[in-house]
Every structure is written in C-alpha cells, then in structure tokens.
Design a protein around this motif. Structure first.
Motif, PDB file in Angstrom:
ATOM      1  N   MET A  93       5.606   5.284   5.063  1.00 27.85           N
ATOM      2  CA  MET A  93       6.093   5.113   6.429  1.00 27.85           C
ATOM      3  C   MET A  93       7.490   4.479   6.430  1.00 27.85           C
ATOM      4  N   ARG A  94       7.709   3.491   5.597  1.00 23.98           N
ATOM      5  CA  ARG A  94       9.012   2.831   5.534  1.00 23.98           C
ATOM      6  C   ARG A  94      10.099   3.823   5.115  1.00 23.98           C
ATOM      7  N   SER A  95       9.806   4.649   4.141  1.00 22.43           N
ATOM      8  CA  SER A  95      10.767   5.646   3.664  1.00 22.43           C
ATOM      9  C   SER A  95      11.121   6.644   4.769  1.00 22.43           C
ATOM     10  N   THR A  96      10.133   7.110   5.504  1.00 18.99           N
ATOM     11  CA  THR A  96      10.381   8.062   6.584  1.00 18.99           C
ATOM     12  C   THR A  96      11.207   7.434   7.694  1.00 18.99           C
ATOM     13  N   MET A  97      10.893   6.201   8.083  1.00 16.28           N
ATOM     14  CA  MET A  97      11.640   5.528   9.142  1.00 16.28           C
ATOM     15  C   MET A  97      13.090   5.267   8.725  1.00 16.28           C
ATOM     16  N   GLU A  98      13.321   4.930   7.465  1.00 16.41           N
ATOM     17  CA  GLU A  98      14.690   4.710   6.997  1.00 16.41           C
ATOM     18  C   GLU A  98      15.495   6.007   7.047  1.00 16.41           C
ATOM     19  N   ASN A  99      14.862   7.112   6.692  1.00 12.04           N
ATOM     20  CA  ASN A  99      15.556   8.401   6.764  1.00 12.04           C
ATOM     21  C   ASN A  99      15.863   8.781   8.205  1.00 12.04           C
ATOM     22  N   LEU A 100      14.950   8.500   9.129  1.00  9.82           N
ATOM     23  CA  LEU A 100      15.213   8.761  10.548  1.00  9.82           C
ATOM     24  C   LEU A 100      16.363   7.906  11.052  1.00  9.82           C
ATOM     25  N   ARG A 101      16.396   6.660  10.678  1.00  7.67           N
ATOM     26  CA  ARG A 101      17.467   5.757  11.099  1.00  7.67           C
ATOM     27  C   ARG A 101      18.825   6.250  10.609  1.00  7.67           C
ATOM     28  N   ASP A 102      18.855   6.816   9.410  1.00 10.90           N
ATOM     29  CA  ASP A 102      20.109   7.358   8.883  1.00 10.90           C
ATOM     30  C   ASP A 102      20.567   8.590   9.666  1.00 10.90           C
ATOM     31  N   MET A 103      19.619   9.381  10.157  1.00 11.21           N
ATOM     32  CA  MET A 103      19.967  10.609  10.877  1.00 11.21           C
ATOM     33  C   MET A 103      20.453  10.340  12.296  1.00 11.21           C
ATOM     34  N   ILE A 104      19.914   9.321  12.950  1.00 10.69           N
ATOM     35  CA  ILE A 104      20.206   9.086  14.361  1.00 10.69           C
ATOM     36  C   ILE A 104      20.984   7.788  14.504  1.00 10.69           C
ATOM     37  N   ASP A 105      22.158   7.880  15.101  1.00  8.02           N
ATOM     38  CA  ASP A 105      22.919   6.686  15.431  1.00  8.02           C
ATOM     39  C   ASP A 105      23.474   6.830  16.838  1.00  8.02           C
ATOM     40  N   VAL A 106      24.233   5.850  17.284  1.00  8.63           N
ATOM     41  CA  VAL A 106      24.736   5.868  18.654  1.00  8.63           C
ATOM     42  C   VAL A 106      25.672   7.057  18.882  1.00  8.63           C
ATOM     43  N   ASN A 107      26.350   7.540  17.846  1.00 12.55           N
ATOM     44  CA  ASN A 107      27.256   8.677  18.008  1.00 12.55           C
ATOM     45  C   ASN A 107      26.507   9.982  18.262  1.00 12.55           C
ATOM     46  N   THR A 108      25.205   9.995  18.030  1.00  6.11           N
ATOM     47  CA  THR A 108      24.414  11.179  18.347  1.00  6.11           C
ATOM     48  C   THR A 108      24.218  11.284  19.855  1.00  6.11           C
ATOM     49  N   VAL A 109      24.030  10.165  20.532  1.00  3.75           N
ATOM     50  CA  VAL A 109      23.807  10.155  21.974  1.00  3.75           C
ATOM     51  C   VAL A 109      25.135  10.223  22.726  1.00  3.75           C
ATOM     52  N   ILE A 110      26.023   9.312  22.428  1.00  3.87           N
ATOM     53  CA  ILE A 110      27.362   9.302  23.019  1.00  3.87           C
ATOM     54  C   ILE A 110      28.307   9.739  21.916  1.00  3.87           C
ATOM     55  N   GLY A 111      28.835  10.952  22.053  1.00  5.51           N
ATOM     56  CA  GLY A 111      29.652  11.531  20.999  1.00  5.51           C
ATOM     57  C   GLY A 111      31.036  10.919  20.915  1.00  5.51           C
ATOM     58  N   GLU A 112      31.784  11.388  19.943  1.00  7.97           N
ATOM     59  CA  GLU A 112      33.157  10.937  19.742  1.00  7.97           C
ATOM     60  C   GLU A 112      34.024  11.405  20.916  1.00  7.97           C
ATOM     61  N   ALA A 113      34.873  10.538  21.410  1.00  9.99           N
ATOM     62  CA  ALA A 113      35.766  10.870  22.514  1.00  9.99           C
ATOM     63  C   ALA A 113      36.852  11.838  22.037  1.00  9.99           C
ATOM     64  N   VAL A 114      37.182  12.804  22.893  1.00  6.80           N
ATOM     65  CA  VAL A 114      38.236  13.775  22.603  1.00  6.80           C
ATOM     66  C   VAL A 114      39.351  13.553  23.617  1.00  6.80           C
ATOM     67  N   LEU A 115      40.559  13.351  23.133  1.00  7.71           N
ATOM     68  CA  LEU A 115      41.715  13.123  23.992  1.00  7.71           C
ATOM     69  C   LEU A 115      42.542  14.404  24.055  1.00  7.71           C
ATOM     70  N   THR A 116      42.775  14.912  25.278  1.00 11.11           N
ATOM     71  CA  THR A 116      43.561  16.135  25.444  1.00 11.11           C
ATOM     72  C   THR A 116      45.046  15.791  25.570  1.00 11.11           C
ATOM     73  N   HIS A 176       0.851  -1.180   0.000  1.00 15.55           N
ATOM     74  CA  HIS A 176       0.000   0.000   0.000  1.00 15.55           C
ATOM     75  C   HIS A 176       0.893   1.239   0.000  1.00 15.55           C
ATOM     76  N   PRO A 177       0.495   2.323  -0.664  1.00 13.20           N
ATOM     77  CA  PRO A 177       1.334   3.530  -0.698  1.00 13.20           C
ATOM     78  C   PRO A 177       1.650   4.088   0.690  1.00 13.20           C
ATOM     79  N   LEU A 178       0.743   3.955   1.643  1.00 14.65           N
ATOM     80  CA  LEU A 178       0.994   4.445   2.996  1.00 14.65           C
ATOM     81  C   LEU A 178       2.127   3.655   3.657  1.00 14.65           C
ATOM     82  N   GLU A 179       2.157   2.352   3.415  1.00 14.14           N
ATOM     83  CA  GLU A 179       3.225   1.521   3.965  1.00 14.14           C
ATOM     84  C   GLU A 179       4.586   1.948   3.405  1.00 14.14           C
ATOM     85  N   SER A 180       4.645   2.207   2.121  1.00 12.42           N
ATOM     86  CA  SER A 180       5.895   2.673   1.498  1.00 12.42           C
ATOM     87  C   SER A 180       6.306   4.027   2.051  1.00 12.42           C
TER      88      SER A 180
END
Length: 131
Positions: free
Chosen positions: A10-33, A4-8
């Motif tokens: 929703m799937r497209s929107t969820m895939e784009n969200l998954r690409d935007m948010i990953d674990v590095n968004t929550v816990i960022g890259e470590a910085v060594l001084t 169904h077009p609605l299913e497609s």
C-alpha cells in the motif's frame, strides 16, 4: 517487528500516486501571450486506489507469521479539462470547456454583456459631455 507485506504494498502504491499527481495537474502552467493575456488551464483530477492480499497457510506451514503472502494493488487516475482562467490587463474570466446546458452559457456570457453595456454607456457619456 517487520512491516507486513500488505503495508509495504500500500505504501509503494500511494508513493507512486503522489509522484503522478501534483498541484500542476489541477492548475496548469500559466501561458503568457504576446498581447499580455495570461491563460491558466484548470482540470478536475479524480483517482481511485485499491489494495488487498492474503496469507496462505499450508498443512506443512501452520505458523501465521511465516505464511506465504500474495497481494496486489492498483490505482486509476482521470484528468478532465474543466476550463481556462483568462487574465487580461483589466479583466478576469473563466472560459468553461464543457457547457452542457443553456444556463451555463448564460452565466458565462454575463461578464461579457456587462462589459459591453459599460463601454456603450461610457461612450454615450463622453459624447454627451463633448456636446
């Protein structure tokens, strides 16, 4: 059977969200001084998602499977810095970005006070042993 077009949609929107948010968004890259301290940024990530659609039947087209489809979807993401995890050679601390009340400030300074008291008692003990 075709999706169904609605299913497609929703799937497209969820895939784009998954690409935007990953674990590095929550816990960022470590910085060594240069001193050997590691600083890791920590964030709070919230997101919302909505999708909807409708099929339009006309007087010329009464077949539900062939009805024109109209739909839309949307998403919103909010990334808010929470604090920093500071790792030194002998200490680990969480430095909060948002200290709204006095209780948060007290809880955050307790490890520093304990370290100060421990170093003072260690100095007094070593000076007593020398005498």
């Amino acid at each position: 059977m075709d999706n169904h077009p609605l299913e497609s949609l929703m799937r497209s929107t969820m895939e784009n969200l998954r690409d935007m948010i990953d674990v590095n968004t929550v816990i960022g890259e470590a910085v060594l001084t240069k001193e050997g301290t590691t600083i890791i940024p920590i964030s709070k990530v919230s997101f919302g998602f909505a999708s909807g659609g409708s099929e339009f039947l006309t007087k010329f087209n009464t077949n539900v499977n062939k009805a024109p489809f109209g739909g839309g979807s949307g998403a919103g993401v909010c990334v808010k810095p929470v604090g920093f995890l500071i790792i030194t050679e002998d200490n680990i601390r969480v430095l909060s970005v948002d200290q709204d009340n006095t209780y948060d400030k007290i809880v955050d300074t307790i490890p520093q006070v304990i370290d100060m008291v421990a170093s003072i008692t260690k100095k007094k003990k070593s000076s007593c042993e020398e005498q």
